[in-house]
Design an enzyme around this catalytic site. Structure first.
Site, PDB file in Angstrom:
ATOM      1  N   SER A  16       1.206  11.852 -48.212  1.00 21.36           N
ATOM      2  CA  SER A  16       0.319  12.866 -48.775  1.00 21.36           C
ATOM      3  C   SER A  16      -0.234  12.393 -50.128  1.00 21.36           C
ATOM      4  CB  SER A  16       1.118  14.168 -48.902  1.00 21.36           C
ATOM      5  OG  SER A  16       0.300  15.243 -49.238  1.00 21.36           O
TER       6      SER A  16
ATOM      7  N   ASP B 109      -1.295  17.181 -37.940  1.00 21.95           N
ATOM      8  CA  ASP B 109      -1.495  17.426 -39.374  1.00 21.95           C
ATOM      9  C   ASP B 109      -2.931  17.876 -39.597  1.00 21.95           C
ATOM     10  OD1 ASP B 109      -1.763  17.367 -42.117  1.00 21.95           O
ATOM     11  OD2 ASP B 109      -0.974  15.343 -42.376  1.00 21.95           O
TER      12      ASP B 109
ATOM     13  N   HIS C  53       1.709  18.490 -41.235  1.00 21.02           N
ATOM     14  CA  HIS C  53       1.719  17.634 -42.423  1.00 21.02           C
ATOM     15  C   HIS C  53       3.142  17.240 -42.834  1.00 21.02           C
ATOM     16  CE1 HIS C  53       0.003  15.858 -45.978  1.00 21.02           C
ATOM     17  NE2 HIS C  53       0.722  16.602 -46.787  1.00 21.02           N
TER      18      HIS C  53
END
Lengths: 375, 213
Positions: A154, A319, A352
């Protein structure tokens, strides 16, 4: 926790940089401190160092446990340890709490040397570029000229990318997982709603809540609840919670009826109990601003032309926060420059958050890639 | 048929290993040193590795299968895990000298799109595939069975192949799609080049293709 393949007991260390750091946003920190942890041993040629970059709520505590709090296992303990994909028998791994963080590095909770009070809202806005600049000072301090790899998920992946641009000679491999070359309008929108939740909390006090002896917990809690919705996939949320009822019946009230409500409230409460609201605000802003292509008329390939590292890019099919398409943008920009890049698109239902889990293909791909890195 | 001696010829078909080396050598012969190539359906990346070691090429492989992607990563091959059935969007026009699809086209559904995309992203395409009209395959059909041969080694119920076509069929499709055949080579299962009626005598076909001017 099981200590099998664990790095075991670890203790945070502190690095003091006693020189000014000019920030991209215009501010300047007269000095700063970073807390970090290390796992494994730096080899004689100093060629086996790996930096792990954390995401929004992560910290320097990547693996192992602390003696004073054995329940607090590092956030990426399933990846980092002896015999694990990021093998500490081979690599010297470093976790660092970023500048502006709330786990001990210089941030809004630190004392402002000019006023003798906590920075609070006066802490300058920090960018991904600033994080990397600060991390480079830590690398200098540890005698690490070149990282074998920099790895992050991320927002952590953005730092790995930024390292390859700011210090192309100092990073051999960049591993960007569930990341993106910039936020989309939708990403920024979610961040803005989270920020508004905090900013509009009556106990925010313009960011100087510490001076008032309060914490904007309601805002933080809401911000985290919103965040958690975006970390999970629709399917996984359905699978995990569905329409399950907390107490077996509809209460016809605004109390908790559904398990998902209970989950979000729990996550929100937990987070609001320890995370700093100003850190949350500035971290989401750092995310919003990150856009290496901005200086190149939006041309990411042109922005990445100066990167020399080899890349492993990985994304997860479910995601929707940083979808596979966002990772592919990075891949195609690297391909345009004929850079070395491997891309794994992992079929995982956890959205995610998958980057924190141990999907077999995901971990196998990381293990295979890291095993090939020469040290 | 079995994988032993054929029709009293006294010759042994190439072993799987020899066949692979043979395929690679045929393809390498069409690649200039130092080219930038794209290998679609690249498996564990061994063709790219061979081309890198023998021709000094750079390039990328594309794969969808998890285990093949892992194999590529282990082999140090730059692999992109995407499904080429959806095309090659994101790959830039004419960014490769050659786009290769080695014995994988028959396992894809979107044949026309893939051929078109290969010639969009590369100046030339190299395609190899098993010829369904090879004599032995015809004999199997005539005897009432789906062919299982050196180059079509799967039973009908476990084959990854979804398109069964012949040299003649493929050339008709190229014509329809405005694709020029720059070169064609056909080989029998002994690795011998076939010039006499390749659609009957060729087990494996190799093509070098370009867009018609």
């Amino acid at each position: 926790m099981s200590l099998k393949n664990s790095v075991g007991l670890v203790a945070p260390q502190r690095f003091c940089h006693n020189a000014p750091l000019t920030l991209k946003g215009g501010g300047c920190l007269p000095s700063f401190e970073l807390v970090y942890e290390t796992y494994g041993t730096l080899n004689a040629s100093r060629s086996n160092a790996v930096l792990v970059c954390h995401a929004l709520s992560g910290s320097h505590h990547v693996a192992g446990i602390h003696a004073d709090n054995p329940g607090n296992v590092g956030w990426w303990d399933n990846l980092v340890g002896p015999g694990k994909p990021l093998d500490t028998r081979k690599f010297f791994v470093i976790g660092v709490n970023n500048l502006g963080g709330c786990y001990g590095s210089t941030g809004p909770l630190s004392l402002n040397p000019e006023t003798g009070k906590r920075y609070g809202a006066d802490f300058p806005l920090i960018t991904v570029e600033d994080w990397v600049a600060a991390q480079s000072k830590l690398a200098d301090h540890l005698g690490i000229d070149t990282w074998a790899a920099i790895i992050g998920g991320s927002l952590g992946g953005m730092q790995a990318i930024e390292w390859s641009l700011q210090f192309p000679e100092r990073i051999r491999h960049a591993v960007a997982i569930a990341s993106a070359p910039k936020l989309s309008a939708q990403n920024i929108a979610f961040n803005e709603v989270a920020r508004q939740a905090i900013l509009s909390d009556p106990e925010f006090h313009g960011g100087h809540y510490a001076d008032h002896g309060v914490v904007p917990t309601r805002g933080l809690r809401l911000a985290r609840m919103i965040g958690h919705i975006t970390y999970l996939s629709d399917d996984q949320m359905d699978e995990k919670f569905g329409r399950q009822l907390r107490n077996g019946e509809h209460s016809f009230s605004f109390g908790v009826d559904f398990e998902i409500e209970s989950y979000l409230r729990h996550q929100g409460d937990k987070f609001a109990g320890f995370f700093d609201a100003n850190t949350y605000l500035l971290t989401t802003k750092a995310l919003d601003y990150f856009d290496p292509a901005y200086a190149y008329d939006g041309n990411l390939a042109a922005a990445l032309a100066r990167a020399k590292a080899s890349f492993l890019v990985a994304s997860f099919t479910t995601d929707w926060r940083f979808s596979p398409a966002r990772s592919r943008e990075i891949v195609f920009a690297l391909m345009h420059n004929r850079r070395r890049v491997a891309y794994a698109e992992i079929d995982c239902d956890a959205g995610h958050d998958s980057f924190l889990l141990d999907d077999p293909h995901y971990h196998a791909a990381l293990r295979a890639y890291l095993e090939n890195i020469k040290v | 048929m079995t994988h032993g001696k054929l029709h009293g010829t006294g010759m042994n078909p190439l072993t799987a290993k020899e066949r692979e080396r043979f395929d690679f050598a045929v393809i390498a012969n069409w690649i200039a040193a130092g080219e930038h190539v794209l290998d679609l359906g690249c498996g564990d990346g061994r063709l790219l590795r061979y081309l890198n070691e023998n021709k000094g090429i750079t390039g990328y492989g594309v794969e969808i299968d998890d285990n093949s992607v892992l194999g590529c990563i282990r082999n140090g091959i730059d692999v992109i895990q995407i499904d080429i059935e959806g095309g090659l969007s994101g790959f830039e026009d004419k960014s490769f000298s050659h786009a290769i699809i080695s014995q994988a086209l028959q396992a894809m559904h979107s044949t026309e799109r893939i051929l078109g995309e290969m010639l969009r992203v590369a100046g030339e395409a190299i395609v190899s595939f098993p010829n369904f009209a090879y004599r032995v395959n015809r004999e199997a059909i005539a005897a009432g069975h789906m062919p299982v041969s050196e180059d079509l080694p799967y039973e009908w119920y476990d084959t990854p192949n979804v398109r069964f076509f012949t040299i003649v069929d493929f050339e008709a499709l190229c014509d329809k799609l405005g694709i020029e055949i720059l070169e064609r080579l056909a080989f029998d299962v002994f690795g011998q080049p076939v010039t006499d009626d390749p659609n009957l005598n060729g087990s494996l076909a190799f093509y070098r293709l370009a867009r018609k001017a």
